[in-house]
Design a protein around this motif. Sequence first.
Motif, PDB file in Angstrom:
ATOM      1  N   LEU A   1      -0.839  11.286 -17.308  1.00 36.07           N
ATOM      2  CA  LEU A   1       0.688  11.536 -17.188  1.00 36.07           C
ATOM      3  C   LEU A   1       1.399  11.590 -18.505  1.00 36.07           C
ATOM      4  CD1 LEU A   1       2.815  12.018 -15.173  1.00 36.07           C
ATOM      5  CD2 LEU A   1       3.438   9.580 -15.216  1.00 36.07           C
ATOM      6  N   THR A   2       1.456  12.496 -19.317  1.00 36.14           N
ATOM      7  CA  THR A   2       1.756  12.547 -20.716  1.00 36.14           C
ATOM      8  C   THR A   2       3.441  12.323 -20.845  1.00 36.14           C
ATOM      9  OG1 THR A   2       2.571  14.828 -20.555  1.00 36.14           O
ATOM     10  CG2 THR A   2       0.413  14.601 -20.935  1.00 36.14           C
ATOM     11  N   GLU A   3       3.408  11.844 -22.115  1.00 38.15           N
ATOM     12  CA  GLU A   3       4.787  11.632 -22.406  1.00 38.15           C
ATOM     13  C   GLU A   3       5.927  12.718 -21.907  1.00 38.15           C
ATOM     14  OE1 GLU A   3       7.766  10.224 -26.280  1.00 38.15           O
ATOM     15  OE2 GLU A   3       5.670  10.785 -26.560  1.00 38.15           O
ATOM     16  N   ASN A   4       5.557  13.962 -22.338  1.00 48.01           N
ATOM     17  CA  ASN A   4       6.281  15.105 -21.916  1.00 48.01           C
ATOM     18  C   ASN A   4       6.575  14.811 -20.306  1.00 48.01           C
ATOM     19  OD1 ASN A   4       6.987  15.852 -24.506  1.00 48.01           O
ATOM     20  ND2 ASN A   4       5.350  17.401 -24.345  1.00 48.01           N
ATOM     21  N   ASN A   5       5.424  14.673 -19.683  1.00 42.02           N
ATOM     22  CA  ASN A   5       5.500  14.560 -17.976  1.00 42.02           C
ATOM     23  C   ASN A   5       6.598  13.508 -17.699  1.00 42.02           C
ATOM     24  OD1 ASN A   5       1.735  15.143 -17.592  1.00 42.02           O
ATOM     25  ND2 ASN A   5       3.695  16.570 -17.364  1.00 42.02           N
ATOM     26  N   ARG A   6       6.194  12.351 -18.039  1.00 42.55           N
ATOM     27  CA  ARG A   6       7.441  11.317 -17.806  1.00 42.55           C
ATOM     28  C   ARG A   6       8.854  11.708 -18.251  1.00 42.55           C
ATOM     29  NH1 ARG A   6       3.873   8.509 -20.713  1.00 42.55           N
ATOM     30  NH2 ARG A   6       5.225   7.812 -22.499  1.00 42.55           N
ATOM     31  N   LEU A   7       9.215  12.349 -19.300  1.00 39.95           N
ATOM     32  CA  LEU A   7      10.269  12.714 -19.821  1.00 39.95           C
ATOM     33  C   LEU A   7      10.921  13.835 -18.701  1.00 39.95           C
ATOM     34  CD1 LEU A   7       9.933  12.766 -23.570  1.00 39.95           C
ATOM     35  CD2 LEU A   7      11.055  10.711 -22.194  1.00 39.95           C
ATOM     36  N   ASP A   8      10.044  14.737 -18.306  1.00 40.06           N
ATOM     37  CA  ASP A   8      10.570  15.784 -17.467  1.00 40.06           C
ATOM     38  C   ASP A   8      10.785  15.075 -16.341  1.00 40.06           C
ATOM     39  OD1 ASP A   8      10.144  17.808 -19.468  1.00 40.06           O
ATOM     40  OD2 ASP A   8       8.216  18.487 -18.359  1.00 40.06           O
ATOM     41  N   CYS A   9      10.160  14.200 -15.742  1.00 42.95           N
ATOM     42  CA  CYS A   9      10.420  13.529 -14.538  1.00 42.95           C
ATOM     43  C   CYS A   9      11.653  12.661 -14.334  1.00 42.95           C
ATOM     44  CB  CYS A   9       9.079  12.583 -14.194  1.00 42.95           C
ATOM     45  SG  CYS A   9       7.748  13.032 -13.379  1.00 42.95           S
TER      46      CYS A   9
ATOM     47  N   GLY B   1      18.855  15.488 -10.075  1.00 38.43           N
ATOM     48  CA  GLY B   1      18.730  15.740  -8.774  1.00 38.43           C
ATOM     49  C   GLY B   1      17.605  16.615  -7.983  1.00 38.43           C
ATOM     50  N   MET B   2      16.974  16.832  -9.093  1.00 36.74           N
ATOM     51  CA  MET B   2      15.902  17.777  -8.455  1.00 36.74           C
ATOM     52  C   MET B   2      14.679  17.130  -8.092  1.00 36.74           C
ATOM     53  SD  MET B   2      16.248  20.387 -11.831  1.00 36.74           S
ATOM     54  CE  MET B   2      14.749  21.101 -11.792  1.00 36.74           C
ATOM     55  N   LYS B   3      13.593  17.730  -7.516  1.00 37.18           N
ATOM     56  CA  LYS B   3      12.383  17.189  -7.189  1.00 37.18           C
ATOM     57  C   LYS B   3      11.878  16.992  -8.537  1.00 37.18           C
ATOM     58  CE  LYS B   3       8.172  17.528  -4.346  1.00 37.18           C
ATOM     59  NZ  LYS B   3       7.720  18.396  -3.139  1.00 37.18           N
ATOM     60  N   ALA B   4      11.311  15.659  -8.687  1.00 35.52           N
ATOM     61  CA  ALA B   4      10.747  15.067 -10.163  1.00 35.52           C
ATOM     62  C   ALA B   4       9.229  15.335  -9.820  1.00 35.52           C
ATOM     63  CB  ALA B   4      11.257  13.879 -10.295  1.00 35.52           C
ATOM     64  N   GLU B   5       8.921  16.403  -9.806  1.00 36.26           N
ATOM     65  CA  GLU B   5       7.298  16.723  -9.819  1.00 36.26           C
ATOM     66  C   GLU B   5       6.833  17.539 -10.854  1.00 36.26           C
ATOM     67  OE1 GLU B   5       5.004  17.495  -6.003  1.00 36.26           O
ATOM     68  OE2 GLU B   5       5.222  19.588  -6.757  1.00 36.26           O
ATOM     69  N   VAL B   6       5.800  16.958 -11.504  1.00 34.09           N
ATOM     70  CA  VAL B   6       5.182  17.797 -12.691  1.00 34.09           C
ATOM     71  C   VAL B   6       3.589  17.946 -12.471  1.00 34.09           C
ATOM     72  CG1 VAL B   6       6.882  16.900 -14.295  1.00 34.09           C
ATOM     73  CG2 VAL B   6       4.731  15.467 -13.865  1.00 34.09           C
ATOM     74  N   ARG B   7       3.399  18.830 -13.113  1.00 32.19           N
ATOM     75  CA  ARG B   7       1.735  19.070 -13.074  1.00 32.19           C
ATOM     76  C   ARG B   7       0.964  18.264 -14.447  1.00 32.19           C
ATOM     77  NH1 ARG B   7      -1.648  21.607 -10.297  1.00 32.19           N
ATOM     78  NH2 ARG B   7      -0.126  22.938  -9.287  1.00 32.19           N
ATOM     79  N   ASN B   8       0.185  17.313 -13.850  1.00 32.34           N
ATOM     80  CA  ASN B   8      -0.193  16.494 -14.916  1.00 32.34           C
ATOM     81  C   ASN B   8      -1.513  16.907 -15.508  1.00 32.34           C
ATOM     82  OD1 ASN B   8      -2.888  15.867 -13.179  1.00 32.34           O
ATOM     83  ND2 ASN B   8      -1.643  14.389 -12.052  1.00 32.34           N
ATOM     84  N   ALA B   9      -2.067  16.190 -16.538  1.00 40.71           N
ATOM     85  CA  ALA B   9      -2.979  16.662 -17.443  1.00 40.71           C
ATOM     86  C   ALA B   9      -4.542  16.753 -16.736  1.00 40.71           C
ATOM     87  CB  ALA B   9      -3.306  15.444 -18.448  1.00 40.71           C
ATOM     88  N   LEU B  10      -4.431  16.223 -15.566  1.00 43.23           N
ATOM     89  CA  LEU B  10      -5.696  16.861 -14.548  1.00 43.23           C
ATOM     90  C   LEU B  10      -5.542  17.651 -13.683  1.00 43.23           C
ATOM     91  CD1 LEU B  10      -6.734  12.911 -13.692  1.00 43.23           C
ATOM     92  CD2 LEU B  10      -7.554  14.379 -15.297  1.00 43.23           C
ATOM     93  N   ASP B  11      -4.467  18.468 -13.782  1.00 44.39           N
ATOM     94  CA  ASP B  11      -3.972  19.558 -13.196  1.00 44.39           C
ATOM     95  C   ASP B  11      -3.761  19.460 -11.785  1.00 44.39           C
ATOM     96  OD1 ASP B  11      -3.529  22.444 -13.324  1.00 44.39           O
ATOM     97  OD2 ASP B  11      -5.317  22.969 -12.668  1.00 44.39           O
ATOM     98  N   GLY B  12      -3.405  17.964 -11.596  1.00 41.12           N
ATOM     99  CA  GLY B  12      -2.692  17.597 -10.161  1.00 41.12           C
ATOM    100  C   GLY B  12      -1.289  17.499 -10.152  1.00 41.12           C
ATOM    101  N   LYS B  13      -0.603  17.170  -9.213  1.00 40.73           N
ATOM    102  CA  LYS B  13       0.759  16.700  -9.153  1.00 40.73           C
ATOM    103  C   LYS B  13       1.022  15.504  -9.181  1.00 40.73           C
ATOM    104  CE  LYS B  13       1.670  21.086  -6.672  1.00 40.73           C
ATOM    105  NZ  LYS B  13       2.301  21.654  -5.583  1.00 40.73           N
ATOM    106  N   SER B  14       2.002  14.981  -9.936  1.00 40.75           N
ATOM    107  CA  SER B  14       2.643  13.661 -10.117  1.00 40.75           C
ATOM    108  C   SER B  14       4.115  13.668  -9.834  1.00 40.75           C
ATOM    109  CB  SER B  14       2.323  12.850 -11.366  1.00 40.75           C
ATOM    110  OG  SER B  14       1.179  12.723 -11.600  1.00 40.75           O
ATOM    111  N   GLU B  15       4.738  12.621  -9.149  1.00 42.69           N
ATOM    112  CA  GLU B  15       6.163  12.791  -8.833  1.00 42.69           C
ATOM    113  C   GLU B  15       6.672  11.510  -8.780  1.00 42.69           C
ATOM    114  OE1 GLU B  15       9.170  14.117  -5.096  1.00 42.69           O
ATOM    115  OE2 GLU B  15       6.843  14.203  -4.740  1.00 42.69           O
ATOM    116  N   LEU B  16       7.853  11.366  -9.591  1.00 38.23           N
ATOM    117  CA  LEU B  16       8.809  10.269  -9.855  1.00 38.23           C
ATOM    118  C   LEU B  16       9.720  10.440  -8.383  1.00 38.23           C
ATOM    119  CD1 LEU B  16      10.040   7.914 -11.004  1.00 38.23           C
ATOM    120  CD2 LEU B  16      11.874   9.683 -12.270  1.00 38.23           C
ATOM    121  N   LEU B  17       9.356   9.345  -7.388  1.00 37.54           N
ATOM    122  CA  LEU B  17      10.161   9.277  -6.227  1.00 37.54           C
ATOM    123  C   LEU B  17      11.206   8.511  -6.347  1.00 37.54           C
ATOM    124  CD1 LEU B  17       6.820   8.334  -4.236  1.00 37.54           C
ATOM    125  CD2 LEU B  17       7.839  10.698  -4.460  1.00 37.54           C
ATOM    126  N   GLN B  18      11.520   7.510  -7.038  1.00 40.79           N
ATOM    127  CA  GLN B  18      12.719   6.881  -7.189  1.00 40.79           C
ATOM    128  C   GLN B  18      12.990   6.189  -8.568  1.00 40.79           C
ATOM    129  OE1 GLN B  18      12.825   3.408  -3.986  1.00 40.79           O
ATOM    130  NE2 GLN B  18      15.084   3.138  -4.755  1.00 40.79           N
TER     131      GLN B  18
END
Length: 182
Positions: free
Chosen positions: A38-46, A53-70
Amino acid sequence: MKKQLLIALSVFLANTLSAQISMSDALKIMPSSMVPYLTENNRLDCIDFYEAGMKAEVRNALDGKSELLQLTDHYATFRLNEAVEMELALLNANDRQLICMISTYGKDIRESDITFFDTTWKQLSTSDYIDLPHQMFTSKFNPEDSSLTIVCRTTLDRPANEEQEEIKEVQMNLKWNGEMLK
């Protein structure tokens, strides 16, 4: 004399208040080594997506999905992938803040790990802040009252669990008292 005391107190309070960080700030300075995929840019995007107010989901460095839920001022929870969740809580401890990280792994059988950090992400001794069980457990933080629920299974042998009619669990509810989760 009163004026000097008032000035000293004002400076002390200003320094104390400025030392407080939000969870968003903590996530922004989190070292990439904490969750390497989960790169720094991934965290900042989340953070940006969540705050918009958007879905806070990003494509991580392993080509999977990571999401900030709360995300609140003192709490965040991520689904890092389909088998890993991470909770972060900022806890006020006397003269400083601590970060409590709970990582929970697994799909069918889950296990949690609890780690404490200062606000610069320097790891602290977990045993200074909680007495952990000596067996496998799962845990969940409640940001509403700064409490932690730990659930331990009485048996860890999966085949034995499948044969048993009832799986027995022991649940502990711990509250943050300003020094420890007790």
